[in-house]
Design an enzyme around this catalytic site. Structure first.
Site, PDB file in Angstrom:
ATOM      1  CG  ASP A 120     -60.459  51.689  41.875  1.00 38.36           C
ATOM      2  OD1 ASP A 120     -59.353  51.558  42.425  1.00 38.36           O
ATOM      3  OD2 ASP A 120     -61.218  52.647  42.086  1.00 38.36           O
TER       4      ASP A 120
HETATM    5  N1  LIG Z   1     -68.020  54.629  35.299  1.00 40.29           N
HETATM    6  C1  LIG Z   1     -68.947  54.812  36.203  1.00 40.29           C
HETATM    7  O1  LIG Z   1     -70.125  54.849  35.887  1.00 40.29           O
HETATM    8  C2  LIG Z   1     -68.583  54.986  37.631  1.00 40.29           C
HETATM    9  C3  LIG Z   1     -69.495  55.558  38.490  1.00 40.29           C
HETATM   10  C4  LIG Z   1     -69.156  55.683  39.836  1.00 40.29           C
HETATM   11  C5  LIG Z   1     -67.938  55.233  40.275  1.00 40.29           C
HETATM   12  N2  LIG Z   1     -67.071  54.677  39.431  1.00 40.29           N
HETATM   13  C6  LIG Z   1     -65.801  54.163  39.939  1.00 40.29           C
HETATM   14  O2  LIG Z   1     -64.731  54.772  39.286  1.00 40.29           O
HETATM   15  C7  LIG Z   1     -63.650  53.817  39.220  1.00 40.29           C
HETATM   16  C8  LIG Z   1     -63.202  53.755  37.803  1.00 40.29           C
HETATM   17  O3  LIG Z   1     -62.048  52.985  37.715  1.00 40.29           O
HETATM   18  P1  LIG Z   1     -60.865  53.366  36.780  1.00 40.29           P
HETATM   19  O4  LIG Z   1     -59.959  52.212  36.799  1.00 40.29           O
HETATM   20  O5  LIG Z   1     -61.389  53.845  35.486  1.00 40.29           O
HETATM   21  O6  LIG Z   1     -60.223  54.656  37.457  1.00 40.29           O
HETATM   22  P2  LIG Z   1     -59.619  54.784  38.936  1.00 40.29           P
HETATM   23  O7  LIG Z   1     -59.644  53.509  39.651  1.00 40.29           O
HETATM   24  O8  LIG Z   1     -60.333  55.948  39.537  1.00 40.29           O
HETATM   25  O9  LIG Z   1     -58.134  55.119  38.684  1.00 40.29           O
HETATM   26  C9  LIG Z   1     -57.749  56.210  37.888  1.00 40.29           C
HETATM   27  C10 LIG Z   1     -56.256  56.230  37.859  1.00 40.29           C
HETATM   28  O10 LIG Z   1     -55.860  57.133  36.856  1.00 40.29           O
HETATM   29  C11 LIG Z   1     -54.624  57.721  37.244  1.00 40.29           C
HETATM   30  N3  LIG Z   1     -54.534  59.044  36.638  1.00 40.29           N
HETATM   31  C12 LIG Z   1     -55.131  60.187  37.017  1.00 40.29           C
HETATM   32  N4  LIG Z   1     -54.799  61.188  36.223  1.00 40.29           N
HETATM   33  C13 LIG Z   1     -53.913  60.696  35.339  1.00 40.29           C
HETATM   34  C14 LIG Z   1     -53.180  61.269  34.265  1.00 40.29           C
HETATM   35  N5  LIG Z   1     -53.285  62.565  33.936  1.00 40.29           N
HETATM   36  N6  LIG Z   1     -52.390  60.453  33.543  1.00 40.29           N
HETATM   37  C15 LIG Z   1     -52.268  59.161  33.862  1.00 40.29           C
HETATM   38  N7  LIG Z   1     -52.915  58.578  34.866  1.00 40.29           N
HETATM   39  C16 LIG Z   1     -53.744  59.349  35.591  1.00 40.29           C
HETATM   40  C17 LIG Z   1     -54.652  57.788  38.731  1.00 40.29           C
HETATM   41  O11 LIG Z   1     -53.378  57.423  39.241  1.00 40.29           O
HETATM   42  P3  LIG Z   1     -52.249  58.525  39.465  1.00 40.29           P
HETATM   43  O12 LIG Z   1     -52.854  59.617  40.295  1.00 40.29           O
HETATM   44  O13 LIG Z   1     -51.122  57.811  40.115  1.00 40.29           O
HETATM   45  O14 LIG Z   1     -51.897  59.014  38.087  1.00 40.29           O
HETATM   46  C18 LIG Z   1     -55.661  56.716  39.143  1.00 40.29           C
HETATM   47  O15 LIG Z   1     -55.106  55.642  39.821  1.00 40.29           O
HETATM   48  C19 LIG Z   1     -64.144  52.497  39.729  1.00 40.29           C
HETATM   49  O16 LIG Z   1     -63.730  52.287  41.039  1.00 40.29           O
HETATM   50  C20 LIG Z   1     -65.636  52.694  39.672  1.00 40.29           C
HETATM   51  O17 LIG Z   1     -66.313  51.928  40.630  1.00 40.29           O
HETATM   52  C21 LIG Z   1     -67.368  54.559  38.107  1.00 40.29           C
END
Ligand SMILES: NC(=O)c1ccc[n+]([C@@H]2O[C@H](COP(=O)([O-])OP(=O)(O)OC[C@H]3O[C@@H](n4cnc5c(N)ncnc54)[C@H](OP(=O)(O)O)[C@@H]3O)[C@@H](O)[C@H]2O)c1
Ligand SMILES: NC(=O)c1ccc[n+]([C@@H]2O[C@H](COP(=O)([O-])OP(=O)(O)OC[C@H]3O[C@@H](n4cnc5c(N)ncnc54)[C@H](OP(=O)(O)O)[C@@H]3O)[C@@H](O)[C@H]2O)c1
Lengths: 466, 97, 97, 466
Positions: free
Chosen positions: A393
């Protein structure tokens, strides 16, 4: 004048100052550890002087209770994985709320059972507040924990009339509390308040999607501070009030920061249902119709080898795969080959604020290599290769270009500006927001499928061979 | 509690809230996770209340005392666990030598 | 005054000092002169004390009352003069349209 | 419960919050005026509710006193020249200290004359503190005022055994205070404390050179806050304590900033004698043996006319000459000719922190044209002409190159990096630090002698003609 009392009051004062200084020092990386230490000294002082001052009759039981608690706490703190920090905080936070409830309840029962002692309305109000907030914190945190841990279905659990039910329960609590203030002796009413508050904690958190849990935990953290502050009013104790205010402020600010970085309002998060759409559209992999180019491990290694500058964008997937150590190894290898390496840290990458920083620090990546989004966003256009590892994301260009997207308006990393983008993830599954990512179909984007740790280990051995 | 002392406590609350807001808004994102777990440990300050409750004369109100003891144990987990895990995290933040 | 209330007042003092330090260190140099005269006006808050002193029952301690009246006048100059001159300065800070 | 009392307590609470918010808003240029307004509303609330609460018997006298005071204050505030702000603050500050003294004294006499009312030692300590600090603030501020205004010899007034005398007086105050705490009824002792404190205010300020007065005033400003806070303890009033702490903190921080910008320690300033050497070596003009190049008004105008970027460095001399308006006119003229104009503001240019900003704001120079030292110091090398107008110490390269110089280590503006430097001053007299400035002899430096306002007016008319 009572000297022990005077000394204990002064010690509380010193402890309060130490707490404040501790929090202040937590604001700088260089002094943060010392700040945490000061804060723990303050806690120790407060505990020690309370033991002294209260002229406790039975030290044995108290020490046993503290010892058991400390042993459990120390064990948990040593064993927990860095990737499980959100769960750990949720657990501990629930305990904090629980302890507020118990203290207020105990104080209430004591006053009530003393004959001829009337509970005045101020005391009643503060007792009710601690119990209410503490109870919501308690059950809310455990639901959040269960969702994060996967014990409970992570998605949003919704049913008809959910909000109506919550509203009714809320009114019940309000009415019961009001009655209780007017008739503080009525213990039954107190248990009604407690019971409904516990239920409210559960019901308000279940409709919120698992991915929104960090926001919920941070908010509940703030509640646990408020509960501690309310307990301070019950016991007429300033340290509790001051620390309660500090924790309350900290929780609220962190919540705001997260919401802002996700471009959503707190109300939107709390009303829930966000994780739902996510569960639907992002469930299976490969469902989306973007055509992507795959890349193999060897080829990826070659691309890295011929680059002169690399930016690594870590995300939640790196945490899941525990790939931070191998990523650090890769960084060192590349640097030995005179390739500049930087990490681009998105404010909400991962599942907690600062999540990526903690993981990479654990893997010994020096923190001056971690660059925040605003600083690095202009550098992508000058960078040869951008490695997106487990992030989704936070690198989705739809946030900039597609007003219909649920994450539209959220600031994202401009990875697509890099000459080549290599994305390491297991399949085509969506991330937390549950939406497709058109980046993967871009001409300069290559997919490196597989578990992040496994593929990176291979890339590293290729690089070593080269 | 009389109104006078309540109001003074409110002063303390208001001022501490201001201090909290000013200090926390300055914390950089890198330190947000440690801050969260650190402030979580701080909220274990209710342990002080728990001691007050469990230390009271045991004879007269056993339930109150038992609740106090449980609170004490629970709060100890929160405090010790919170500080140690925060310290573990912060220990990892090192500058490259 | 008993020790209990003194200590609470010290809490207020300590917390307010923290608030003050955090807020003032953020003020940019441009605003230092207005800040100086503005905080000078604020220190005229002793006018509250002056009212307390000069409002007291006149019969019994005339000297105390007279001192209070003088304090009142002097503090009024400080307050009104300070706020107005600060406002005059701040009025001049305009961004180019 | 007494409702009026409750209302007044709550109003004090609201006032305190407003004071804090006011100070917070004073931290941003855009909100500063509103912040000052909020703070004055807080003051109004506090005054109004005190009038109500104290059930004052004779409103007439009180209103007359307030009216007279307000009229004087308003008149002074309207009439004062912007260049005389340091004097104005000194005056008002003295009044603040005086009012603290009077309040504490009045309260002391009242308690003392009430039969059977014992003064406890806490009250005694707080009364003594307010009187002591208030008295030092009172006389110290007036000496500072007199030095700034030129009523008193501006240089450092020193005599033998000065520090010894101060030390003795200080010990006398300490002893008298201690006795007074033990025997609070002894009015005579109270007057000894008051008298010696007044004397100490005078004696501690006279050895300090006139140019260090801003530091002294800022420190005394902090004292007046502390005095108000002490009065708060006397009257058991939280608003006084809170505002006292805010003012105290503000004064101390500003003092530190000034000392740091001058690269001197507070102790060094307070021990005095700094202005002295200044008076000696910088007294007459033309004494120094640097050979300088003069430039005429017409030639200066031509140099400006052919430049494409100009940086103006204002200093104390611009304030003295009241040249800010004509400088603004020149800026507009140059901008019309497509020449970029910026102002470089040194943190201690002038005689008060932010002095130049206020003056230039008065002359309607938009504040985004004023650039702080750190930001602009690298831009001098790309600038065609640097106009140094009435500044001296803040552009003295000796601070960077000559370890023997009294200002060595003070950060200065790198004006010598500009292609051409034009210095407008009346003669070769030294500035506040009383030291020569080798910049004036540099090959790229041209002196434009004469009163800043007069010469700039001529330059402007030349530019108009051109
Ligand atoms: N940081 C905060 O404080 C917080 C708090 C609340 C919400 N959030 C939300 O969390 C999200 C964070 O974004 P992000 O880009 O870090 O993560 P993300 O959008 O949740 O994407 C994580 C990606 O990692 C891949 N993944 C999972 N396990 C894996 C593995 N073992 N090896 C390789 N890839 C793997 C997944 O794809 P596959 O399954 O295809 O591998 C997934 O698409 C944002 O939407 C944010 O709004 C963050
Ligand atoms: N800003 C603060 O908060 C603060 C506080 C305390 C001390 N200080 C000290 O004040 C000094 C400020 O430096 P500065 O460079 O602004 O001033 P400065 O070093 O005091 O020099 C002022 C210069 O202006 C010239 N001047 C006086 N009247 C003039 C007129 N009518 N027309 C043209 N020129 C005139 C004087 O030379 P002629 O007599 O030859 O004309 C003098 O050399 C620093 O040393 C600083 O440490 C500042």
């Amino acid at each position: 004048m009572d000297y022990i009392n005077l000394i204990s009051k002064l010690t509380y004062l010193i402890a309060s100052v130490l707490f404040i200084i501790g929090i202040k020092m937590m604001g700088k990386t260089a002094s943060a550890r010392k700040g945490n230490f000061y804060s723990s000294v303050a806690m120790f002082l407060a505990v020690a002087v309370t033991l002294l001052d209260q002229r406790v009759l039975s030290f044995t039981e108290i020490f046993i209770a503290i010892l058991i608690g400390s042993a459990i706490g120390a064990y948990a703190a040593r064993k927990v994985e860095m990737t499980s920090m959100p769960e750990m905080v949720a657990l501990l936070n629930g305990l904090g709320g629980g302890s507020s409830v118990l203290v207020a309840l105990s104080e209430y029962i004591r006053i009530n059972s003393e004959i001829h002692q009337d509970i005045d309305s101020i005391t009643a109000v503060t007792v009710i507040l601690s119990i209410l907030i503490g109870a919501v914190t308690l059950t809310g945190s455990y639901i959040a924990f269960a969702k994060l841990k996967g014990i409970m279905k992570g998605g949003a659990i919704t049913f008809r009339f959910q909000h109506a039910l919550n509203l009714i329960l809320f009114i019940v609590v309000l009415v019961a509390s009001t009655l209780l203030v007017m008739e503080p002796q009525n213990e039954a009413l107190m248990y009604v308040v407690l019971g409904v508050a516990l239920l409210l904690g559960v019901l308000t958190v279940i409709p919120i999607g698992g991915a929104d849990m960090p926001v919920v935990i941070s908010l509940l953290n703030s509640y646990s501070g408020i509960a501690a502050g309310a307990t301070g009013f019950v016991l007429n104790n300033q340290v509790l009030i001051i620390t309660g205010a500090l924790v309350g402020a900290s929780g609220i600010i962190l919540t705001q920061i997260m919401c802002k970085a996700m471009n959503r309002s707190l109300v939107n998060v709390l009303l829930g249902g966000f994780g739902q759409t996510g569960g639907a559209s992002g469930g299976g992999s490969g469902k989306s119709d973007v055509v992507v180019k795959e890349v193999g491990v060897e080829e990826a290694a070659m691309i890295f080898d011929s680059a002169s500058s690399v930016i690594i964008v870590p995300g939640y997937g790196m945490a899941v795969a525990q790939a931070q150590h191998i990523v650090r190894e890769m960084m060192e290898l590349l640097e030995k080959k005179n390739i500049s390496v930087k990490f681009a840290i998105h404010p909400v990458a991962g599942r907690m604020p600062g999540h990526m920083n903690v993981l990479l620090a654990e893997a010994n990546v020096p923190y001056d290599k971690l660059v925040e989004m605003e600083q690095i966003n202009d550098e992508f256009s000058n960078c040869d290769v951008c490695l997106v590892i487990g992030a989704n994301d936070v690198v989705n260009p739809a946030a900039k270009s597609n007003p219909g997207s649920p994450i539209y308006g959220m600031p994202v990393l401009n990875v697509e500006k890099a000459r080549t983008v290599i994305v390491s993830k297991r399949g085509m599954a969506a991330g937390y927001a549950g939406i497709d990512n058109e980046l993967f179909g871009y001409p300069n984007c290559l997919m490196l499928f597989g578990d992040a740790k496994a593929t990176m280990t291979q890339v590293v051995s290729e690089l070593k061979g080269a | 509690m009389d109104y006078e002392s309540l109001i003074v406590l409110i002063y303390v609350l208001v001022l501490a809230t201001f201090v909290g807001f000013e200090l926390i808004t300055k914390v950089p994102p890198t330190l947000h996770t440690p801050l969260m777990s650190g402030s979580n440990a701080i909220s274990g300050i209710t342990i002080v209340g728990a001691i007050v409750c469990s230390g009271a004369d045991p004879g007269s109100f056993p339930l109150s005392k038992i609740l106090g003891m449980v609170a004490l144990m629970v709060a100890s987990i929160n405090v010790v666990g919170g500080y140690l895990v925060t310290d573990r995290m912060l220990k990892m933040f090192k500058k490259k030598k």
